[in-house]
Design an enzyme around this catalytic site. Sequence first.
Site, PDB file in Angstrom:
ATOM      1  N   ASN A  35       0.803  -1.223   0.000  1.00 44.62           N
ATOM      2  CA  ASN A  35       0.000   0.000   0.000  1.00 44.62           C
ATOM      3  C   ASN A  35       0.835   1.273   0.000  1.00 44.62           C
ATOM      4  O   ASN A  35       0.380   2.303  -0.499  1.00 44.62           O
ATOM      5  CB  ASN A  35      -0.928   0.002   1.218  1.00 44.62           C
ATOM      6  N   SER A  37      -4.205   2.744  -8.356  1.00 45.41           N
ATOM      7  CA  SER A  37      -5.010   3.962  -8.434  1.00 45.41           C
ATOM      8  C   SER A  37      -5.793   3.951  -9.735  1.00 45.41           C
ATOM      9  O   SER A  37      -5.407   3.279 -10.707  1.00 45.41           O
ATOM     10  CB  SER A  37      -4.105   5.200  -8.384  1.00 45.41           C
ATOM     11  N   TYR A  86       3.379   9.976 -11.086  1.00 43.95           N
ATOM     12  CA  TYR A  86       2.423   9.149 -10.329  1.00 43.95           C
ATOM     13  C   TYR A  86       1.625   8.249 -11.271  1.00 43.95           C
ATOM     14  O   TYR A  86       1.464   7.051 -11.027  1.00 43.95           O
ATOM     15  CB  TYR A  86       1.501  10.061  -9.524  1.00 43.95           C
ATOM     16  N   LYS A  89       1.688   4.079 -11.235  1.00 50.68           N
ATOM     17  CA  LYS A  89       0.520   3.245 -10.973  1.00 50.68           C
ATOM     18  C   LYS A  89       0.162   2.358 -12.156  1.00 50.68           C
ATOM     19  O   LYS A  89      -0.338   1.239 -11.979  1.00 50.68           O
ATOM     20  CB  LYS A  89      -0.668   4.120 -10.570  1.00 50.68           C
ATOM     21  N   ILE A 126      -9.976   9.308  -2.559  1.00 48.64           N
ATOM     22  CA  ILE A 126     -10.373   8.826  -1.234  1.00 48.64           C
ATOM     23  C   ILE A 126      -9.913   9.878  -0.222  1.00 48.64           C
ATOM     24  O   ILE A 126      -8.807  10.415  -0.345  1.00 48.64           O
ATOM     25  CB  ILE A 126      -9.723   7.471  -0.907  1.00 48.64           C
TER      26      ILE A 126
END
Length: 256
Positions: free
Chosen positions: A90, A141, A154, A158, A187
């Site tokens: 995670n 993601s 990013y 992912k 989130i």
Amino acid sequence: MDFSGKVVIVTGASSGIGAGAAVHFAELGALLTIVGRNVEKLQDTSNKIKAIKGQEPLLVKADMTNEDDVKRIVNETIAKYGKIDVLVNNAGVLETGTIENTSLEQYDRVMNTNIRAVYQLTMLAVPELIKTKGNIVNVSSVNGIRSFPGVLAYNVSKAAVDQFTRCVALELAAKGVRCNAVNPGVIITEIHKRGGMNEEAYAKFLEHSRTTHALGRPGQVNEVSGVIAFLASDKASFITGASLPVDGGRHAMCPR
């Protein structure tokens, strides 16, 4: 879903999705190794787990970009519990930047945490997971599925996590080890603020999420942690190589 006697490693467990997942696994009976850089916040997660189980989890302070720290996660877990049943990768970082204003230093920071560390920890844990017929859940993601401007490194990291998930699933399937990913949308956690947003920008971002998610809102941590536990459980025994969006429908949207 019953994880009684199962040993679960959760990285990035000091806050957000990782903390939520670790606590949820404890509620389902698991024995936990929780990993993070912030010892104070990691202790908060530990306290919640102890309140549920009456015993403390194994707490490992680790920088996921430090190879020796990553090795300690597996070594200390085996020393304490003797096995590994579930690995939840995670830990991750988010940084803003486009191809015009990013840097190689940013690329390295994001890729080293979000995929290189996942590669290393999984590689080290796999021999133990084969013994237990365990499984892996990677936290990816919606950015791994769809393309968004402004968070280039990013996005790339992912997308790599999703490909890694599928490849490892195929490589380990014959040995009874499953590997899946969850792909959260927005989130409500601290990751965006740590990525550089101030309070005002974050508030606007959450408001904007009402229009970028089909369900009209951002998600909550428990809505992701429940899916992580499901994928790690026997309820998902015929699922491997999946990247499961937990994003209020954002991956399916095509605004016009």
